[in-house]
Design a protein around this motif. Structure first.
Motif, PDB file in Angstrom:
ATOM      1  N   LEU A 204       0.839  -1.196   0.000  1.00  0.00           N
ATOM      2  CA  LEU A 204       0.000   0.000   0.000  1.00  0.00           C
ATOM      3  C   LEU A 204       0.872   1.242   0.000  1.00  0.00           C
ATOM      4  CD1 LEU A 204      -2.337  -1.233   2.886  1.00  0.00           C
ATOM      5  CD2 LEU A 204      -2.897  -1.233   0.450  1.00  0.00           C
ATOM      6  N   VAL A 205       0.470   2.240  -0.791  1.00  0.00           N
ATOM      7  CA  VAL A 205       1.236   3.498  -0.851  1.00  0.00           C
ATOM      8  C   VAL A 205       0.257   4.658  -0.651  1.00  0.00           C
ATOM      9  CG1 VAL A 205       3.028   2.547  -2.352  1.00  0.00           C
ATOM     10  CG2 VAL A 205       1.002   3.614  -3.377  1.00  0.00           C
ATOM     11  N   PRO A 206       0.745   5.847  -0.275  1.00  0.00           N
ATOM     12  CA  PRO A 206      -0.179   6.966  -0.053  1.00  0.00           C
ATOM     13  C   PRO A 206      -0.852   7.391  -1.353  1.00  0.00           C
ATOM     14  CG  PRO A 206       2.108   7.600   0.422  1.00  0.00           C
ATOM     15  CD  PRO A 206       2.143   6.184   0.005  1.00  0.00           C
TER      16      PRO A 206
ATOM     17  N   GLU B 156      10.938   2.608   6.478  1.00  0.00           N
ATOM     18  CA  GLU B 156      10.299   3.008   5.219  1.00  0.00           C
ATOM     19  C   GLU B 156       9.085   3.887   5.507  1.00  0.00           C
ATOM     20  OE1 GLU B 156      11.529  -0.772   2.430  1.00  0.00           O
ATOM     21  OE2 GLU B 156       9.471  -0.644   3.115  1.00  0.00           O
ATOM     22  N   ARG B 157       8.956   4.979   4.768  1.00  0.00           N
ATOM     23  CA  ARG B 157       7.799   5.868   4.939  1.00  0.00           C
ATOM     24  C   ARG B 157       6.970   5.934   3.663  1.00  0.00           C
ATOM     25  NH1 ARG B 157       8.514   9.425   9.359  1.00  0.00           N
ATOM     26  NH2 ARG B 157       6.403  10.116   8.897  1.00  0.00           N
ATOM     27  N   HIS B 158       7.391   5.190   2.615  1.00  0.00           N
ATOM     28  CA  HIS B 158       6.683   5.300   1.341  1.00  0.00           C
ATOM     29  C   HIS B 158       5.685   4.172   1.120  1.00  0.00           C
ATOM     30  CE1 HIS B 158       9.852   2.427   0.497  1.00  0.00           C
ATOM     31  NE2 HIS B 158       9.240   2.084  -0.618  1.00  0.00           N
ATOM     32  N   ARG B 159       5.682   3.148   1.994  1.00  0.00           N
ATOM     33  CA  ARG B 159       4.769   2.023   1.761  1.00  0.00           C
ATOM     34  C   ARG B 159       4.518   1.258   3.049  1.00  0.00           C
ATOM     35  NH1 ARG B 159       8.399  -2.858  -0.898  1.00  0.00           N
ATOM     36  NH2 ARG B 159       9.969  -2.874   0.736  1.00  0.00           N
ATOM     37  N   TYR B 160       3.391   0.541   3.051  1.00  0.00           N
ATOM     38  CA  TYR B 160       3.108  -0.474   4.062  1.00  0.00           C
ATOM     39  C   TYR B 160       2.982  -1.806   3.330  1.00  0.00           C
ATOM     40  CZ  TYR B 160       1.559   3.385   7.160  1.00  0.00           C
ATOM     41  OH  TYR B 160       1.485   4.526   7.924  1.00  0.00           O
ATOM     42  N   VAL B 161       3.615  -2.844   3.871  1.00  0.00           N
ATOM     43  CA  VAL B 161       3.526  -4.175   3.256  1.00  0.00           C
ATOM     44  C   VAL B 161       2.798  -5.108   4.226  1.00  0.00           C
ATOM     45  CG1 VAL B 161       4.830  -6.159   2.410  1.00  0.00           C
ATOM     46  CG2 VAL B 161       5.626  -3.838   1.902  1.00  0.00           C
ATOM     47  N   LEU B 162       1.795  -5.797   3.705  1.00  0.00           N
ATOM     48  CA  LEU B 162       1.003  -6.725   4.521  1.00  0.00           C
ATOM     49  C   LEU B 162       1.109  -8.128   3.941  1.00  0.00           C
ATOM     50  CD1 LEU B 162      -2.326  -4.665   4.498  1.00  0.00           C
ATOM     51  CD2 LEU B 162      -0.486  -4.485   6.164  1.00  0.00           C
TER      52      LEU B 162
ATOM     53  N   ALA C 222       4.750   7.214  10.381  1.00  0.00           N
ATOM     54  CA  ALA C 222       5.789   6.253  10.774  1.00  0.00           C
ATOM     55  C   ALA C 222       5.169   5.102  11.565  1.00  0.00           C
ATOM     56  CB  ALA C 222       6.824   6.958  11.639  1.00  0.00           C
ATOM     57  N   PHE C 223       5.827   3.966  11.553  1.00  0.00           N
ATOM     58  CA  PHE C 223       5.363   2.851  12.387  1.00  0.00           C
ATOM     59  C   PHE C 223       6.544   2.202  13.080  1.00  0.00           C
ATOM     60  CE2 PHE C 223       6.569  -1.003  10.000  1.00  0.00           C
ATOM     61  CZ  PHE C 223       6.880  -0.490   8.750  1.00  0.00           C
ATOM     62  N   GLU C 224       6.241   1.554  14.195  1.00  0.00           N
ATOM     63  CA  GLU C 224       7.268   0.817  14.935  1.00  0.00           C
ATOM     64  C   GLU C 224       7.222  -0.639  14.525  1.00  0.00           C
ATOM     65  OE1 GLU C 224       6.209   1.188  19.000  1.00  0.00           O
ATOM     66  OE2 GLU C 224       6.368   3.361  18.997  1.00  0.00           O
ATOM     67  N   ALA C 225       8.344  -1.330  14.665  1.00  0.00           N
ATOM     68  CA  ALA C 225       8.384  -2.775  14.410  1.00  0.00           C
ATOM     69  C   ALA C 225       7.330  -3.461  15.267  1.00  0.00           C
ATOM     70  CB  ALA C 225       9.768  -3.309  14.739  1.00  0.00           C
ATOM     71  N   GLY C 226       6.540  -4.340  14.645  1.00  0.00           N
ATOM     72  CA  GLY C 226       5.489  -5.062  15.374  1.00  0.00           C
ATOM     73  C   GLY C 226       4.114  -4.428  15.234  1.00  0.00           C
TER      74      GLY C 226
ATOM     75  N   LEU D 265       8.904 -10.119  10.936  1.00  0.00           N
ATOM     76  CA  LEU D 265       9.827  -9.678   9.888  1.00  0.00           C
ATOM     77  C   LEU D 265      10.190  -8.211  10.077  1.00  0.00           C
ATOM     78  CD1 LEU D 265      11.376 -10.123   7.263  1.00  0.00           C
ATOM     79  CD2 LEU D 265       9.205  -9.962   6.002  1.00  0.00           C
ATOM     80  N   SER D 266       9.189  -7.382  10.398  1.00  0.00           N
ATOM     81  CA  SER D 266       9.520  -5.958  10.600  1.00  0.00           C
ATOM     82  C   SER D 266      10.418  -5.799  11.826  1.00  0.00           C
ATOM     83  CB  SER D 266       8.254  -5.102  10.714  1.00  0.00           C
ATOM     84  OG  SER D 266       7.719  -5.110  12.008  1.00  0.00           O
TER      85      SER D 266
END
Ligand code: FES
Ligand code: FES
Length: 438
Positions: free
Chosen positions: A143-145, A180-186, A153-157, A242-243
């Motif tokens: 997912l991207v903006p 990374e601030r350009h995407r979220y991977v699920l 931003a997000f923290e590991a976990g 993984l994160s």
């Protein structure tokens, strides 16, 4: 001359005062230290150092007399007050206020403010950049903006809540590198007996679609100061792990992963996991028979000093890990759950009273309502996600009274300690009035 120059170099331009006041248990105003201010102030100090902010001093302070809004801090010379509650809040204050010279509006305490502001829902519009099949049952979704720029931003976990086809929210862990601030991977497992969210994502969501999400929250954070990190993942439980691997590798930590799946064909993110964890990785393939999976007693019977354990996977693995770590100290074992444990007991619901300390308001929780519902009906915003005692999003500090804990989040010792509760599912023990940090 050199001395004077040195002294000038040492002059702090910004002073932050973080309340770390301590009050006795059960005090109806609560206190900032009981809400985590000591740990958060330490985190702010460490992050400021990591960011190279030499001209800022992160001080402790006594009660700043805004206890109901705490933890509180005030930043001088600007005289800006903030109420904060998480590392993500601290990161935002450092990035936007201290470095960027802006204000973090959602956290500002107004001069005449008496009760906490409703937490702004940080709704995000995202584009599905790609959908890839990782295994026959697991898809990787990136997912991207939608409007460009950076994502929160997000923290590991951490996880995000996605609004799926039926309009309901579902939680999914973030698997990518937290820097990374350009995407979220699920990684999305198609749940056979799920509520339909994963089936919708598998069948109907495609590249180019817009999807609504809530900003990341983290109930499964790393203990950054641990001497050793043992990670155990089962199936799609690898996503938050993984994160964590990315973060631990960057920090040069001492860590090891045990990753169990049915077989190589059903192993999601296999190459990436190998790359991130390298020699610290052991794959286990159980062929569908948990008895042939990770030998938890071997891995967990001896605990090195300072070690923390993180477990994410199916309910059976979680239960076995709980059993194998009964001798580990409180707070050193961390779980991320996707499904409730068996709850055979038929709980009997009765009405009871709660007192909301920050709002100075008493409420009756009817027998057919949860505390969460009663709070919302009183017009007070309260966060939730799973609403089934699994995710800890609604975790609320308990300042007084004894709860009947019905969740799968707290350990037995935490339940016995009665310092916090999940208000989406847990209730008061008969005859008890609960004082909540709301
Ligand atoms: S205890 Fe922190 S403001 Fe009072
Ligand atoms: S909302 Fe998930 S535990 Fe309460």
């Amino acid at each position: 001359m050199a001395d004077r120059q040195d002294r000038q170099d040492l002059v702090y331009e910004t002073h932050v005062f973080c309340c770390v006041n301590v009050r006795e248990d059960g005090h109806p105003r609560g206190c900032c230290s009981a809400r985590g201010s000591v740990e958060l102030r330490e985190y702010m100090k460490a992050r400021a150092k990591e960011l190279g902010l030499a001209k800022i001093r992160i001080n402790t302070s006594g009660c700043l007399e805004r206890c109901e809004l705490g933890p509180t801090m005030v930043i001088y010379p600007e005289a800006v007050w903030y109420g904060y509650s998480s590392r993500a809040d601290i990161d935002e204050i450092l990035e936007r206020h201290i470095i960027g010279g802006e204000r973090v509006e959602r956290l500002i305490l107004e001069t005449d403010q008496l009760v906490p502001k409703p937490k702004a829902k940080r709704e995000l519009k995202l584009i599905i950049a790609s959908v890839d099949e990782l295994t026959p049952e697991i898809k990787r979704i990136e997912l991207v903006p939608r409007d460009g720029g950076e994502l929160p931003a997000f923290e590991a976990g951490a996880h995000i809540d996605l609004v799926t086809g039926d309009g309901l929210k579902r939680s999914y862990s973030l698997a990518n590198d937290p820097i990374e601030r350009h995407r979220y991977v699920l990684g999305i497992l198609r749940e056979k007996n799920g509520r339909g969210g994963s089936a919708w994502l598998h069948e109907s969501a495609g590249a180019g679609d817009t999807i609504t999400a809530m900003a990341p929250i983290n109930n499964f954070g790393l203990a950054e100061d641990a001497g050793e990190h043992i990670l155990i993942a089962g199936g799609i439980g690898i996503a938050p792990i993984l994160s964590m691997g990315y973060r631990l590798r960057q920090g040069g930590a001492n860590f090891a992963l045990h990753y169990c799946t049915r077989d190589a064909r059903n192993t999601a993110f296999a190459d990436e996991v190998e790359e991130v964890f390298g020699p610290n990785l052991t794959f286990h393939h159980d062929g569908g028979d948990p008895a042939r999976g990770i030998k938890l007693d071997d891995v967990l019977s001896k605990r090195a000093d300072g070690a923390h354990l993180y477990v994410c996977g199916p309910a059976g693995l979680m239960a076995a890990a709980r059993q194998a770590t009964g001798h580990w100290p409180e707070g050193t074992v961390h779980f991320e759950l996707f499904a409730p444990s068996a709850r055979p007991k038929a709980w009997k619901n009765e009405s009871f009273e709660v007192y909301l300390s920050r709002h100075k308001q008493a409420l009756t929780v009817a027998a057919d309502k949860t505390i969460l519902e009663a709070v919302r009906e009183a017009g007070i915003d309260a966060e939730s996600s799973c609403e089934d005692g699994l995710c800890a999003t609604c975790r609320t500090r308990l300042l007084g009274g004894k709860a009947e804990h019905r969740d799968d989040v707290l350990s037995d010792r935490e339940k016995a300690g009665n310092k916090s509760m999940m208000i989406c599912i847990s209730r008061a023990l008969p005859g008890e009035t609960l004082i909540l940090d709301i």
